[in-house]
Design a protein around this motif. Structure first.
Motif, mmCIF file in Angstrom:
data_model
loop_
_atom_site.group_PDB
_atom_site.id
_atom_site.type_symbol
_atom_site.label_atom_id
_atom_site.label_comp_id
_atom_site.label_asym_id
_atom_site.label_seq_id
_atom_site.Cartn_x
_atom_site.Cartn_y
_atom_site.Cartn_z
ATOM 1 N N LEU A 193 64.275 35.721 -9.202
ATOM 2 C CA LEU A 193 64.133 35.387 -7.849
ATOM 3 C C LEU A 193 63.239 33.704 -8.086
ATOM 4 C CD1 LEU A 193 64.402 34.771 -5.386
ATOM 5 C CD2 LEU A 193 62.048 36.070 -4.322
ATOM 6 N N VAL A 194 63.537 32.474 -7.941
ATOM 7 C CA VAL A 194 62.741 31.678 -8.304
ATOM 8 C C VAL A 194 63.105 31.318 -7.021
ATOM 9 C CG1 VAL A 194 62.998 29.191 -8.882
ATOM 10 C CG2 VAL A 194 64.449 31.151 -10.797
ATOM 11 N N ILE A 195 61.699 30.508 -7.006
ATOM 12 C CA ILE A 195 61.057 29.946 -5.106
ATOM 13 C C ILE A 195 60.992 28.413 -5.305
ATOM 14 C CG2 ILE A 195 59.537 30.181 -3.390
ATOM 15 C CD1 ILE A 195 59.372 33.195 -3.702
ATOM 16 N N ALA A 196 61.282 27.561 -4.895
ATOM 17 C CA ALA A 196 60.677 26.116 -4.791
ATOM 18 C C ALA A 196 60.097 25.418 -3.371
ATOM 19 C CB ALA A 196 62.110 25.309 -5.257
ATOM 20 N N GLY A 197 59.500 23.919 -3.317
ATOM 21 C CA GLY A 197 59.014 24.377 -2.131
ATOM 22 C C GLY A 197 60.039 22.376 -2.028
ATOM 23 N N ALA A 198 60.349 22.941 -0.770
ATOM 24 C CA ALA A 198 61.857 22.050 -0.540
ATOM 25 C C ALA A 198 60.988 20.220 -1.068
ATOM 26 C CB ALA A 198 62.303 21.657 0.365
ATOM 27 N N ARG A 199 59.698 20.199 -0.693
ATOM 28 C CA ARG A 199 58.459 18.913 -0.715
ATOM 29 C C ARG A 199 57.875 18.907 -2.320
ATOM 30 N NH1 ARG A 199 56.862 16.858 4.992
ATOM 31 N NH2 ARG A 199 56.644 15.778 4.048
ATOM 32 N N ASP A 200 58.547 19.464 -2.673
ATOM 33 C CA ASP A 200 57.751 19.674 -3.981
ATOM 34 C C ASP A 200 57.290 18.388 -4.731
ATOM 35 O OD1 ASP A 200 55.483 20.160 -6.319
ATOM 36 O OD2 ASP A 200 56.612 21.793 -6.215
ATOM 37 N N VAL A 201 56.382 17.226 -5.057
ATOM 38 C CA VAL A 201 56.193 15.764 -5.532
ATOM 39 C C VAL A 201 55.715 16.688 -7.400
ATOM 40 C CG1 VAL A 201 56.131 14.849 -3.652
ATOM 41 C CG2 VAL A 201 53.987 15.780 -4.754
ATOM 42 N N ALA A 202 55.632 18.083 -7.295
ATOM 43 C CA ALA A 202 55.140 17.604 -8.677
ATOM 44 C C ALA A 202 56.275 18.745 -9.782
ATOM 45 C CB ALA A 202 53.709 18.805 -8.589
#
Ligand SMILES: O=C(O)CC1=CCC(=O)O1
Length: 256
Positions: A193-202
């Protein structure tokens, strides 16, 4: 590599999930998820070299070296198979573990991370700056790298960075500079499972989480709205739900 500080929570006889932290944080990064996870699973959290309770490294650090140290630690605990969830650098350690010890990793959860973290020179430059000036100047700008503007809970996470040993932080930057698993993602066999923050700038979803999800066979991608890089801290509930659902699928023996 020197031994990594770790802590265990949850029932001793339950299946094990290992939680990996990001650069500049500690075992406490996962505090928002641990009450829910440790009510059902044995939870092992570790600190990166020179972070939290781990001693500063005596020599160079690599992502693969950290993965090997975790395998050694689990050998001492006599644990064969485990699930692994990691944030950012902790996620890269999970990718390395899944490639180096495929029979041991029952399930892989990669949070706000990447198969490669951008131009190596930028990480070498950050390492040089931290060796010269310590982590204080980086802590001043950490909230903007880690969270969306207006998030009011950054304080404890920024304090983790301030408390990090400069040499440990710099050595982990160099580990990130050297890490590139892009061409090996197809070799991962763990249900992922890959989890991402929609507003991740890094590590923005495009070019990072999306690359992981496209490259790892069968991987699922969940994007957390309104979350930056430390999505599990900024939006704990949806991340806890996603992690719990993946662990449920894993340990119930259903396809994860
Ligand atoms: O702190 C940062 O700059 C973001 C980051 C990249 C890898 C990691 O673990 O954190």
């Amino acid at each position: 590599m020197t031994a990594l500080h770790h802590r265990l929570d949850g029932p001793e006889d339950a299946p094990l999930v290992v939680l990996g932290p990001s650069l500049g944080t500690s075992t406490r990064l996962w505090d928002p998820q641990v009450p829910a996870l440790a009510s059902r699973w044995r939870v092992l959290r570790y600190d990166l070299p020179g972070h939290g309770g781990s001693s500063p490294p005596a020599g160079p650090v690599t992502v693969e070296g950290i993965a090997d140290e975790i395998v050694r630690l689990l050998g001492r605990l006599e644990t064969e198979r485990f699930a692994y969830a990691g944030v950012s650098l902790g996620g890269a350690v999970g990718t390395a573990l899944a490639l180096r010890a495929p029979d041991r990793v029952a399930s892989l959860i990669l949070c706000c991370t990447s198969p490669s973290f951008g131009p190596p020179e930028a990480w070498h430059e950050r390492a040089r700056r931290v060796r010269g000036d310590g982590t204080g100047p980086l802590a001043e700008t950490a909230a903007a790298r880690w969270f969306t503007p207006g998030f009011t809970g950054a304080g404890p996470y920024v304090e983790m960075l301030r408390a990090t040993d400069a040499e440990g932080y710099a050595a982990c930057c160099e580990a990130l500079a050297r890490f590139d698993a892009t061409d090996r993602l197809g070799g991962i066999t763990a249900p992922t499972l890959v989890i991402a923050g929609a507003r991740d700038v890094a590590t923005p979803p495009a070019g990072h989480a999306e690359t992981l999800a496209a490259g790892i066979p069968g991987a699922e991608l969940v994007v957390i709205d309104g979350a930056g890089h430390l999505a599990n801290a900024e939006r704990p509930e949806p991340v806890t739900r996603a992690v719990t659902a993946q662990l449920d699928r894993t340990w119930k023996g259903l396809p994860a």
